[in-house]
Design an enzyme around this catalytic site. Sequence first.
Site, PDB file in Angstrom:
ATOM      1  N   ARG A  16      98.050  30.977 117.195  1.00  0.00           N
ATOM      2  CA  ARG A  16      99.066  30.183 116.226  1.00  0.00           C
ATOM      3  C   ARG A  16     100.199  29.422 116.720  1.00  0.00           C
ATOM      4  NH1 ARG A  16     100.692  34.363 111.859  1.00  0.00           N
ATOM      5  NH2 ARG A  16     100.846  35.402 113.632  1.00  0.00           N
ATOM      6  N   LYS A  75     105.579  35.458 117.353  1.00  0.00           N
ATOM      7  CA  LYS A  75     105.305  36.812 117.481  1.00  0.00           C
ATOM      8  C   LYS A  75     106.414  37.512 118.616  1.00  0.00           C
ATOM      9  CE  LYS A  75     103.250  39.173 115.081  1.00  0.00           C
ATOM     10  NZ  LYS A  75     103.660  39.647 114.042  1.00  0.00           N
ATOM     11  N   HIS A  93     110.997  41.371 113.299  1.00  0.00           N
ATOM     12  CA  HIS A  93     110.719  42.599 112.730  1.00  0.00           C
ATOM     13  C   HIS A  93     111.757  43.623 113.325  1.00  0.00           C
ATOM     14  CE1 HIS A  93     107.053  41.026 111.448  1.00  0.00           C
ATOM     15  NE2 HIS A  93     106.630  40.894 112.822  1.00  0.00           N
ATOM     16  N   ARG A 128     112.041  33.188 100.350  1.00  0.00           N
ATOM     17  CA  ARG A 128     111.434  32.510 101.706  1.00  0.00           C
ATOM     18  C   ARG A 128     110.894  30.986 101.596  1.00  0.00           C
ATOM     19  NH1 ARG A 128     107.698  36.905 104.801  1.00  0.00           N
ATOM     20  NH2 ARG A 128     107.666  35.026 106.426  1.00  0.00           N
ATOM     21  N   PHE A 132     103.511  32.594 106.048  1.00  0.00           N
ATOM     22  CA  PHE A 132     101.997  32.745 106.579  1.00  0.00           C
ATOM     23  C   PHE A 132     100.948  33.573 105.356  1.00  0.00           C
ATOM     24  CE2 PHE A 132     103.433  31.870 110.992  1.00  0.00           C
ATOM     25  CZ  PHE A 132     102.267  30.967 111.408  1.00  0.00           C
ATOM     26  N   GLY A 194     102.130  37.013  94.366  1.00  0.00           N
ATOM     27  CA  GLY A 194     102.616  36.293  95.396  1.00  0.00           C
ATOM     28  C   GLY A 194     101.577  35.651  96.498  1.00  0.00           C
ATOM     29  N   ARG A 195     102.085  34.953  97.553  1.00  0.00           N
ATOM     30  CA  ARG A 195     101.195  34.259  98.552  1.00  0.00           C
ATOM     31  C   ARG A 195     100.341  35.243  99.156  1.00  0.00           C
ATOM     32  NH1 ARG A 195     106.506  32.448 100.553  1.00  0.00           N
ATOM     33  NH2 ARG A 195     106.864  29.954 100.274  1.00  0.00           N
ATOM     34  N   THR A 219     103.941  47.852  88.112  1.00  0.00           N
ATOM     35  CA  THR A 219     104.606  48.969  88.970  1.00  0.00           C
ATOM     36  C   THR A 219     105.984  49.210  88.760  1.00  0.00           C
ATOM     37  OG1 THR A 219     105.190  47.095  90.820  1.00  0.00           O
ATOM     38  CG2 THR A 219     103.153  48.150  91.058  1.00  0.00           C
ATOM     39  N   ASP A 268     103.954  47.665 107.654  1.00  0.00           N
ATOM     40  CA  ASP A 268     105.213  47.878 107.967  1.00  0.00           C
ATOM     41  C   ASP A 268     105.246  49.364 108.373  1.00  0.00           C
ATOM     42  OD1 ASP A 268     107.814  47.408 109.045  1.00  0.00           O
ATOM     43  OD2 ASP A 268     108.413  46.315 107.356  1.00  0.00           O
TER      44      ASP A 268
END
Length: 353
Positions: A16, A75, A93, A128, A132, A194-195, A219, A268
């Site tokens: 990418r 990345k 991250h 945000r 992606f 969400g996306r 939730t 994560d």
Amino acid sequence: MTHLWVRAESRPNEDRVGITPDGVRDLIRRGFKVTVEDSPRRIIPTEDYRAAGAIIAPEGSWPEAPSDAIVFGLKELPEDGTALPHRHIMFGHAFKGQPAGQVLLRRFQKGGGRLYDLEYLLDDDGRRLAAFGYWAGYAGAAVALKCWAAQQRGGICGPVVPYPGKEALASELRADLDATGRLRPRAIVIGAKGRVGTGAADLCAEMGVRVTKWDMAETAHGGPFPEILLHQIFLNCILAQPGAPVFVPESARNPGRALTVIGDIACDPTSAFSPVKVYDRTTTWAEPALRVAENPPLDVTAIDNLPSMLPRESSIDYAAQLLPVLQRLDAIDAGPWGRAAAIYDTHAKGLEP
């Protein structure tokens, strides 16, 4: 003059890019200087960037970039321990206590550089500005279904590869599912509004998979969530963050469940806030499934660069979202860039001795 240096990605299976040639052309018209490193793997050819007016530099030459250049990649950087004197735009991250992230922050501290984390480019309301997510969800759901199909054959999911487009992925996956001779599984998507969740639900719908869609309302009570165990596939599409409920406790390894595949698309596992407690490491393109229980099997797939399975669609989509933010790099101390810098500064100061 603002100098944006687009580095080549060094990670395997990462094709990418965060800016297209049209985006480069736009920035140059606005007075930016743009350097793009050569890359034989990038989904968009180097010559297209040259034609757009970019200066072409050798692959991996960003450590020798001028000190005022802003280095832009997606990345992680090579983990060679070197100090980082430049300003870097990337997914670091590093702000949720991840061990590798702490090492990265120390490299910035040592070199005097700064991290502008793409995950933390936020608008005035904390949302945000570019993500992606949709293609992560789409590809992540596809890998989870591949894991389920492999289980029906008595095995475990084999290596996955990038695809030239979503049609190729969908065609192959549909054939895999049909070949099992079984009814499609039931899936539950958490974070469905969400996306990421939208992409995951869309892929499931294309494959004829019945989907239970949950989001914050379902939730809010904080758990436990026994309903998850009644579905064959669980797709986690929410980011780990303080206060996140546990969706899959360690006890979910035990028998007495329909659940056999977890697609942790948010991925994560080393964060203390992870809502999926049955595994502790990411999976890979070569080995996309981690078996955490038997009788019945329970496989977790958690690949942390899923959108690169569809590098063309994901790059074009993300670059279009990000370009208006890149256009503001000439005011890097203000707006979303200033907010991202403040987040970095807070975490860098809070590093353990």
